[in-house]
Structure formats: structure tokens, C-alpha cells
Design a protein around this motif. Sequence first.
Motif, PDB file in Angstrom:
ATOM      1  N   GLU A  37      28.167  34.081  29.826  1.00  0.00           N
ATOM      2  CA  GLU A  37      28.165  35.105  30.870  1.00  0.00           C
ATOM      3  C   GLU A  37      26.967  34.902  31.809  1.00  0.00           C
ATOM      4  OE1 GLU A  37      30.246  38.588  28.200  1.00  0.00           O
ATOM      5  OE2 GLU A  37      28.206  38.805  28.979  1.00  0.00           O
ATOM      6  N   GLY A  38      25.809  34.470  31.188  1.00  0.00           N
ATOM      7  CA  GLY A  38      24.665  34.226  32.053  1.00  0.00           C
ATOM      8  C   GLY A  38      24.935  33.100  33.032  1.00  0.00           C
ATOM      9  N   ASP A  39      25.627  32.038  32.532  1.00  0.00           N
ATOM     10  CA  ASP A  39      25.951  30.932  33.432  1.00  0.00           C
ATOM     11  C   ASP A  39      26.919  31.389  34.516  1.00  0.00           C
ATOM     12  OD1 ASP A  39      25.985  28.574  30.676  1.00  0.00           O
ATOM     13  OD2 ASP A  39      24.331  29.323  31.917  1.00  0.00           O
ATOM     14  N   SER A  40      27.890  32.224  34.115  1.00  0.00           N
ATOM     15  CA  SER A  40      28.889  32.647  35.105  1.00  0.00           C
ATOM     16  C   SER A  40      28.302  33.616  36.114  1.00  0.00           C
ATOM     17  CB  SER A  40      30.082  33.282  34.400  1.00  0.00           C
ATOM     18  OG  SER A  40      29.669  34.439  33.710  1.00  0.00           O
ATOM     19  N   ASP A  41      27.261  34.387  35.673  1.00  0.00           N
ATOM     20  CA  ASP A  41      26.653  35.341  36.618  1.00  0.00           C
ATOM     21  C   ASP A  41      25.981  34.625  37.778  1.00  0.00           C
ATOM     22  OD1 ASP A  41      25.602  37.742  34.090  1.00  0.00           O
ATOM     23  OD2 ASP A  41      27.486  37.483  35.182  1.00  0.00           O
ATOM     24  N   SER A  42      25.591  33.371  37.539  1.00  0.00           N
ATOM     25  CA  SER A  42      24.936  32.628  38.618  1.00  0.00           C
ATOM     26  C   SER A  42      25.905  32.227  39.714  1.00  0.00           C
ATOM     27  CB  SER A  42      24.246  31.378  38.054  1.00  0.00           C
ATOM     28  OG  SER A  42      25.230  30.536  37.460  1.00  0.00           O
ATOM     29  N   SER A  43      27.182  32.303  39.440  1.00  0.00           N
ATOM     30  CA  SER A  43      28.179  31.924  40.440  1.00  0.00           C
ATOM     31  C   SER A  43      28.715  33.161  41.127  1.00  0.00           C
ATOM     32  CB  SER A  43      29.312  31.137  39.777  1.00  0.00           C
ATOM     33  OG  SER A  43      29.987  31.967  38.879  1.00  0.00           O
ATOM     34  N   ALA A  44      29.316  32.945  42.247  1.00  0.00           N
ATOM     35  CA  ALA A  44      29.874  34.055  43.031  1.00  0.00           C
ATOM     36  C   ALA A  44      31.035  34.707  42.296  1.00  0.00           C
ATOM     37  CB  ALA A  44      30.341  33.557  44.399  1.00  0.00           C
ATOM     38  N   ASP A  45      31.857  33.897  41.597  1.00  0.00           N
ATOM     39  CA  ASP A  45      32.988  34.453  40.859  1.00  0.00           C
ATOM     40  C   ASP A  45      32.505  35.379  39.767  1.00  0.00           C
ATOM     41  OD1 ASP A  45      34.658  33.020  42.465  1.00  0.00           O
ATOM     42  OD2 ASP A  45      34.914  31.361  41.035  1.00  0.00           O
ATOM     43  N   GLY A  46      31.418  34.978  39.095  1.00  0.00           N
ATOM     44  CA  GLY A  46      30.875  35.825  38.039  1.00  0.00           C
ATOM     45  C   GLY A  46      30.380  37.156  38.573  1.00  0.00           C
ATOM     46  N   ASP A  48      31.458  38.683  41.265  1.00  0.00           N
ATOM     47  CA  ASP A  48      32.631  39.486  41.636  1.00  0.00           C
ATOM     48  C   ASP A  48      33.272  40.122  40.402  1.00  0.00           C
ATOM     49  OD1 ASP A  48      32.194  38.794  44.226  1.00  0.00           O
ATOM     50  OD2 ASP A  48      33.684  37.171  44.263  1.00  0.00           O
ATOM     51  N   GLU A  49      33.367  39.342  39.336  1.00  0.00           N
ATOM     52  CA  GLU A  49      33.960  39.876  38.114  1.00  0.00           C
ATOM     53  C   GLU A  49      33.119  41.004  37.539  1.00  0.00           C
ATOM     54  OE1 GLU A  49      35.385  38.344  33.672  1.00  0.00           O
ATOM     55  OE2 GLU A  49      34.569  36.923  35.156  1.00  0.00           O
ATOM     56  N   GLU A  50      31.815  40.840  37.594  1.00  0.00           N
ATOM     57  CA  GLU A  50      30.922  41.886  37.079  1.00  0.00           C
ATOM     58  C   GLU A  50      31.062  43.169  37.894  1.00  0.00           C
ATOM     59  OE1 GLU A  50      26.168  42.569  36.108  1.00  0.00           O
ATOM     60  OE2 GLU A  50      26.901  40.640  36.865  1.00  0.00           O
ATOM     61  N   LYS A  51      31.167  43.034  39.203  1.00  0.00           N
ATOM     62  CA  LYS A  51      31.344  44.217  40.050  1.00  0.00           C
ATOM     63  C   LYS A  51      32.679  44.903  39.766  1.00  0.00           C
ATOM     64  CE  LYS A  51      28.437  42.636  43.888  1.00  0.00           C
ATOM     65  NZ  LYS A  51      28.398  42.233  45.317  1.00  0.00           N
ATOM     66  N   GLU A  52      33.716  44.077  39.575  1.00  0.00           N
ATOM     67  CA  GLU A  52      35.029  44.651  39.258  1.00  0.00           C
ATOM     68  C   GLU A  52      34.990  45.402  37.933  1.00  0.00           C
ATOM     69  OE1 GLU A  52      37.834  41.524  39.282  1.00  0.00           O
ATOM     70  OE2 GLU A  52      37.758  41.180  41.458  1.00  0.00           O
ATOM     71  N   GLU A  54      32.325  46.790  36.543  1.00  0.00           N
ATOM     72  CA  GLU A  54      31.551  48.019  36.722  1.00  0.00           C
ATOM     73  C   GLU A  54      32.389  49.101  37.405  1.00  0.00           C
ATOM     74  OE1 GLU A  54      28.081  46.979  38.863  1.00  0.00           O
ATOM     75  OE2 GLU A  54      27.094  45.980  37.156  1.00  0.00           O
ATOM     76  N   ALA A  55      33.158  48.700  38.413  1.00  0.00           N
ATOM     77  CA  ALA A  55      34.021  49.668  39.095  1.00  0.00           C
ATOM     78  C   ALA A  55      35.094  50.204  38.145  1.00  0.00           C
ATOM     79  CB  ALA A  55      34.676  49.011  40.315  1.00  0.00           C
ATOM     80  N   GLU A  56      35.636  49.311  37.303  1.00  0.00           N
ATOM     81  CA  GLU A  56      36.656  49.747  36.348  1.00  0.00           C
ATOM     82  C   GLU A  56      36.060  50.683  35.297  1.00  0.00           C
ATOM     83  OE1 GLU A  56      40.460  49.976  34.556  1.00  0.00           O
ATOM     84  OE2 GLU A  56      39.718  49.449  36.551  1.00  0.00           O
ATOM     85  N   ILE A  57      34.828  50.377  34.860  1.00  0.00           N
ATOM     86  CA  ILE A  57      34.152  51.258  33.894  1.00  0.00           C
ATOM     87  C   ILE A  57      33.948  52.634  34.498  1.00  0.00           C
ATOM     88  CG2 ILE A  57      31.946  51.673  32.724  1.00  0.00           C
ATOM     89  CD1 ILE A  57      31.804  48.623  32.246  1.00  0.00           C
ATOM     90  N   GLN A  58      33.525  52.676  35.748  1.00  0.00           N
ATOM     91  CA  GLN A  58      33.316  53.971  36.406  1.00  0.00           C
ATOM     92  C   GLN A  58      34.628  54.737  36.542  1.00  0.00           C
ATOM     93  OE1 GLN A  58      31.372  53.630  40.177  1.00  0.00           O
ATOM     94  NE2 GLN A  58      31.285  55.839  40.537  1.00  0.00           N
ATOM     95  N   ARG A  59      35.701  54.016  36.867  1.00  0.00           N
ATOM     96  CA  ARG A  59      37.004  54.679  37.012  1.00  0.00           C
ATOM     97  C   ARG A  59      37.469  55.245  35.677  1.00  0.00           C
ATOM     98  NH1 ARG A  59      42.176  54.265  36.114  1.00  0.00           N
ATOM     99  NH2 ARG A  59      41.892  52.388  34.849  1.00  0.00           N
ATOM    100  N   LEU A  60      37.298  54.476  34.604  1.00  0.00           N
ATOM    101  CA  LEU A  60      37.722  54.951  33.288  1.00  0.00           C
ATOM    102  C   LEU A  60      36.908  56.165  32.845  1.00  0.00           C
ATOM    103  CD1 LEU A  60      38.177  51.500  31.478  1.00  0.00           C
ATOM    104  CD2 LEU A  60      39.986  53.068  32.182  1.00  0.00           C
ATOM    105  N   GLN A  83      32.495  43.928  26.238  1.00  0.00           N
ATOM    106  CA  GLN A  83      32.502  42.651  26.973  1.00  0.00           C
ATOM    107  C   GLN A  83      31.257  42.516  27.850  1.00  0.00           C
ATOM    108  OE1 GLN A  83      36.147  41.990  29.144  1.00  0.00           O
ATOM    109  NE2 GLN A  83      35.154  40.610  30.608  1.00  0.00           N
ATOM    110  N   GLU A  84      30.826  43.618  28.445  1.00  0.00           N
ATOM    111  CA  GLU A  84      29.650  43.588  29.328  1.00  0.00           C
ATOM    112  C   GLU A  84      28.332  43.657  28.565  1.00  0.00           C
ATOM    113  OE1 GLU A  84      29.508  43.333  32.828  1.00  0.00           O
ATOM    114  OE2 GLU A  84      31.552  42.667  32.423  1.00  0.00           O
TER     115      GLU A  84
END
Length: 942
Positions: A37-46, A48-52, A54-60, A83-84
Motif C-alpha cells: 500500500e505504501g508503494d501504491s500510495d506513491s502513485s497517482a492511482d493509489g 485516487d483509490e485512497e480518496k475513493e 475515504e469517501a466510501e467510508i464517510q458515506r457508510l 483494508q485501510e
Amino acid sequence: MAAAAGAVEEAAAATTTAEEERRREGARESEGECGDEGDSDSSADGEDEEKENEAEIQRLEEQLSINAFDYNCHLDLIKLLRQEGELVKLRRARQKMSELFPLTEEIWLDWLKDEIRMASESTDREKVYELFERAVKDYICPEIWLEYAQYSIGGIGQEGGIEKVRSIFERALTAVGLHVTKGTAIWEAYREFENAILETVQPAAGSIPSPEQQQTLCAQLEKIHTLFRRQLGLPLLDMEATYAEYEEWSEDPIPEAVIKNYKKALQQMEKSKPFEEALLVAETPKLAEYQAYIDFEMKAGDPARIQLIYERALSENCLVPDLWARYNQYLDRQLKVKELVLSAHDRAVRNCPWTVGLWNRYLLAMERHRVDHQIVSENFEKALNAGFIQATDYVEIWQAYLDYLRRRVDFTQDSSKELEELRSAFARAVEYLKQEVEERFSESGDPSCTIMQNWARIEARLCNNMQKARELWDSIMTKGNAKYANMWLEYYNLERAHGDTQHCRKALHRAVQCTSDYPEHVCEVLLSLERIEGTLEDWDAAVQKTENRLARVNEQRVKAAEKEAALVKQEEEKAEQRKQARAEKKASKKAKKMKPGDKRKVEDDDDGEWGQEEEAEQPSKRHKGDGDSTRAEEEVEDMEVETGLFGRSTPVRPAASSKQKEKAAASRKEAPRILHDGAKDNVTVFVSNLSYSMADPEVKLKELFESCGEVVEIRPIFSNRGTFRGYCYVEFVDEKSALQALGLDRRIVEGRPMFVSPCVDKNKNPDFKVFRYSTALEKHKLFISGLPFSCTKEELEEMCKAHGNVKDIRLVTNRAGKPKGLAYVEYENEAQASQAVLKMDGLTIKENVIKVAISNPPLRKFPDKPEAGRASQSMVPRQIYGARGKGRTQLSMVPRALQRQSNLVTKAENGMVQNSPATSSAATEEPKKMSNADFARMLLEK
């Protein structure tokens, strides 16, 4: 002691090595995941996924703040937080879910492993112990008990550690030691632990043990002997291997008593093996297999085994309210152990909070075991927030709670705290049903005001407070109940028992004035009262009032009868006008000028159209050869679907190239009629709703039905003109093929759903109906209305599966296969269906607002069957109709005013009417058969 404990811990390490290694591997996997996850966070896709996420956690979290009982929402939130790596939020989310629902074995094991991984100090170990204690109370899970015992071995170095481990193992044996397939693992782990302790008390090689050491050694050996003997007396899997292990381990021969118990347990295991094998191969949810197993254990009568098999069934079917109800009933009536009973009831309502029956039984169980009043009240408040699916459920739970409060009151005292609490609860119940329930369901669920009625009875009978009771009944009558005679008579009986004659008379005078369903009855009761207790003035007033009221009622009924007769006359006039219009149209066509060469052709066309019209107008007319058919009513409906709105079929004029079809029709017209053989009904199916334009129906249908078995004959039904009527009989060689052919029901053939049903003679079985879907309340199935006609099954499934596992979807169509905007959606259980109702009701789909509700079709109203001795029906001669029932053009020859007047007195909708002497005698006499002259005389007298 510390040195001995250290030695024990070292020896027991062998028992836990595999478990510790597994935990370390889990930790390494978690670290690897975190690294990924740390490696993926360095990329733009990671990012975006983290933001998605977080938004899903807030919605739930927002969704749970609105509806805390959304089970799937809890699961999704816990999965995302794990997962987070949000450990603090994850722990809080699990805590909230465990407060509302019992957690499954998988959820508990994940939670425990996460906490064990993070535990480092002794205080953390105590918290893990507390978590284990909560986990083993939700369900009987051998895996959780085994994990608990293994974890406790790591703390034997502490003071009292060995005894604590033994205590946990003994509790585990009590809970799951009888589990046929998984209990052996607990016994083996316990023996391994005791063998590890035995190694620490063995004397060193070549040394002579002291008397104390020898005594400790013998005691430890006896513990292991006892464990072997206890296990061999139970019917468990691999008993033979355990017996062989005991023979090898023991230096002494096995006692005869142990061998006898072992053989007895082996025989019992053989009896249980078929049920275990059935569970092994069965598909989830295995309800039928578990029920058979429960019935077997109930006959054996061992309470421990009955409890265990119930718990096993519930661990896999925790959302089945009926299973919880049967288990709780067994505990309430047989075991009656307070801790077991209350724990089972608590888990039942936490698993199925929407089932009001479980809450009612829970309140009774708490009262039965004298639970503190504060706890009972708190659980009642939880029930009010459980989200019942019907308004009547709230009435039930309120009534159960009010009954409990009433039993707490000592009515020998004029005033008490309990009595004031009861009155306050009654007032709150009335207000709650009026505000909360009516706002949600558009009805209070209590139209007859049963709660207020009970309140009034308590005030009158137990509190001697008739003034309050009268106020309550006055409120009941203002809620739309004043027109019902039975409500007035309930009030009158209460006044008669606890009030005075003056108020009885006043109530009956108001009843005479207000009652609209059975005024004759309340008039009779009033006259009876005055006959027994009234003065002459009272009698005169009552007679005058009743005569005036009944006169007005009769006038209203006559007006209503006249209005109905006028409507019938209008319908007859319209039918006559339509008939004249058709006759004029036919005459105008024949009067047209035509060429000599075309004369025959036009006449043929004209006759063909008129013939279709006559057949459409009289769909109930049947040919002799079509006689002993099934589903006559469906045939009528088939014909009505094919005809137009006014009964006229769309004429199909044969083209110049259709001479072959005309010849085929002519040959069919001349073909002899074949009577259906009723003896072959079991190998024959009736096929209907086929297209009238189907060419060669024998060939077309034979290709379709040959997949079910060998076809003997396909017999289509043709009209007098040789045209196909849309239905036929298909005869097979054997009954198995006919039963298999029923599976083709609703198959689309040439754009229309084909109906396939058993061949049953309706004359011999008039009540036979074929309907493959349930007409009762199904809490796991939804009824959806308002769907756009363009909505497909796939689109609806995509929308519904977001709220649970969809088992089946059925789009409702008419006979032509066109959608009606309705659908039934079946989920795996009631919980998923309830969540779908909350989330989908009122959604907009393609500019259509849909309505979603639990499937509960209204009862179909069938005409009452004639019964002997019923005067209300015997006064009118019964009309004899054909096999297809009463046609649209058939009219009753008895004026409706006469029919209505014959039914006025004896009609009793609410069951409160008592016939007057004159009426009763008329009802018991056999009515005289009436001739045509009698009818004429009756009409002239009118």
C-alpha cells in the motif's frame, strides 16, 4: 511454583508453536500488504483509490447514522477500515456492530487475531480475554473456543495460569465437547496440554521420586486417564482412533466399564452418522437436514445434545426467525435455565430484530425470570427502534409491554407508582401509534382501538374508575368506530357490568342514532333493556326512536336498490344499442352494390368477419368435442385477450396466396370431433394462450414437447370454421413426461407466454386452480410497482443485488407477454429484503417513481358457497350457469331490489347480529320453490 510454571510453559510451548508461527505469518502478510500500500500510495492511482475509500467510508458512516440496523453496511465499513489500516476506527466499528448484532464466527476470529497481534502487555491480555468471553456468547463455535484455549496457554506463567487454562478447557468441553464432527479437536488439545504438564512432573532419569512427587505424578496421570474415558463415552467422529490411542498410551488394560460406555457411544454414533452425512453433502442453508436432525435428538431426549444441534443449526441460519422461535420455546418449556434462556432470547432479537414475535417472547422470558424492571424497559425501547415492517407489529409489541406493566400493579391500592406508570404507558402507546406509526405506514395499525379498549376495561374493572373509561370510549367512537354496532355493544356491556342503567340507556340511544351496519340489532338490544328495566315513558321513547331510525334506514336501502336497478337498466340499454349498431352495419355491407363476379367473394369475407364477431361475443360457447377440458376460466380469458375492447376480433383477410390455408381450415372443419379421454388426464397436459395465427400447431408443439418425453398425440382445438382456438391437449406415454412438461409453463412461443397446466376435469374438480406462486406473506420477497415498461430483468437485478443476494426476479406480464410495470424480487433472507425496502422505496427509474414493499398479496374474494340453512341465500333461487360461469350477456331474472331486501336482516359482517324471533324461524324453515307465476305475482305486488 514459579520454577514449575516456567517448566510447564516450556513444555507447553510445543502445543502452541504452530499457532504462534501462523500468527507470525499473518503479521508478515499484513506488513507486506502495508508495504504494497505504501508503494501504491506513491502513485497517482493509489492516491485516487485512497480518496475513493475515504469517501466510501464517510458515506457508510452517514448511512449507519440514519439506519444503525443496516447489517451489510456494517460489514462493508469494517472491511474498508481493515483494508485501510484504520485500527482505532476499525475497533469502534466492530464494537458498534457487536452491540446490535451477534457476530459470525469469521468476524470474531478476524477481530480476535487483530487484537492478539497488537496485545503486548498483561493489561492488553486481559482485554483480549474479555473479548473472547464476548465472542463465545454469540454462537457455539468450536474454532473460537479452541483459539481461546490456545491463547490462554500463553499466560500459564502468571499466577493461577494453569488453573485458568483448565477452566477454559472445561467450559469449552461443556459448550462444544458433544459436537460430533468438531468436538474431538477440543478433547485432543486438552489432552496435549495435560501431557505437557505430565512431562514437567516426571522424575529425572535414575532418580527416586519423593512421596510428594509420586503423588503429583499419579494425580496427573489420573487426569489424562479421566479425559480419555470421558471422551470415549461420547459419540464423536474418529472414536476408533481415540480408543486405539488410549490402548497404546495406557500401561494398564482398559476397564470393562469404559469399554461398555465406548460401545454404547459407538452405537449412538452410528445412528447419528446419516444425519451428519446429510449435512455434509447438503447445500446451504440446510434447514431441512437440520430440522430432521433436531427431530431425531428430540426423540432421544438428551437436553445437552438438543441444545447443541439447535445451536449448530442457528450458527448457519441465524436469520431464520422460526428456528429461533422453536429453540426459545424449547428452552422456555424444558430447560428453564435463566442464563441459557435469556441469552438465547437476546441473540434471537439481535439477529432478527424485525420479527415482533421474538421480542414478545423475550419480554415474557424476562418477566418469567424476574429480570430487573429497568432492563425490561430498555429492551422494550430497543424493540420500538428495531424497524418492524408492518404497522400491526407495533401494536403487538405495545400490547405485550402493557400486559407486563399491568401484571406489576397491585390494584388493591388506590394509587401506586406502578399504576401511574401503566397509565402513562397507555397514553404514550396511543400517541405513538397516532404519530410515529401512522406517519410511516399511513395507518395506525389499530383501527379498532384495541389498546384503548383494554385501557378502558382496566380502568372500569380493576380501578373502579368508570368516568375515565367513559372518556376513553368516547375517544374510541370519535375515531370512526361509531358506525359499527359491535363497538357500541362492547361499550354497553362494560356499562352493564360496571356502570349504571342511565349510562347504558344513553349509550344505546346513541348507538341507534349512529350505527349504520346493523341498526336492527342495536334497536333490539335497546328494546330489551327497556322491557326489563325501563318505565312506560322509557319504553315509548325507545319504540319511537327505533321505528324512526329503521324507517330512515329502509328508505336509504330502497334508494340504493333503485339506483342500482337504474344502473343495470342503463347497461342493458347500452348493450341493446351496441347490438342494433352491429346489425345496421351488417345490413349496410350487404346492401352495397357489387359486381356479379365478386359477389361470392364479398359474402365469404363478410361471413368470416361476422363469424369471428359472434365467437368473440360468446367466448363461453363450447363445442362438443372440446368438452371435458381443464381451466375453462383461462380459456375464456384467452379469448378475451385475443378479442378487442368491444368483443370484436381483428379480421384477417386471406391473401390470394393462402388457398392452402383455406383448404386446411376446410378439412379441419369437416374433421370429426374427438372426445377427450378423462382416464388419460395423468399423462396429458393442457396448453393455452397460444397465438391464433400459429400455423401447424401440431408440428410446432411437437418439436417443443419432445424434449420432455415421447409424445403420443397433440390435439389442437379448432373452431367451427376450422381456425385454431389457441389451446390444445398434449398426451405423453408416461406420467413422468407430463410432469416434466409442466416446467415449460410461461415459455415464450411466437411472442406469447405459453401456459402449461395439469389436465383436470373442472366439472369434477370445480375448486382446482393452478397458480405456482405463493399468495401469502413472504418476508424475504419484495413486490415492486411503478416500473417503466422498458425495464429489463437484468437492469432490475443490477439495482437489487446492491442490497443482498438476489435468488430470483419475476417481471409480471399480461397474457400477450407485455410487461405490466410490476415485479417480484426474492432475496436469501428477510434481513436483506427489509434493507432493500428501506433503500429502494421511492426511487426514480427512467422518470418513474417505484414503490417497494414486502410481498403480501391481498386475499382474493371468492363468492360465498351456498350453505344449508342460510336464509339469506335460500330466499333467492340459485341460477344455473354453464361450465364457464356466468357470461357477460347473461342477466339474473330476479330484480335486484328483491335480492337486496331478502338479505337485509341476515347479513352479519362483524358477527354481532342476533336474529329476531321472526327472522330465526324463517331461517330454519325450508323455503318454498317459486314458479314463474309466483315471480310474476311478486312483481305485480311491487
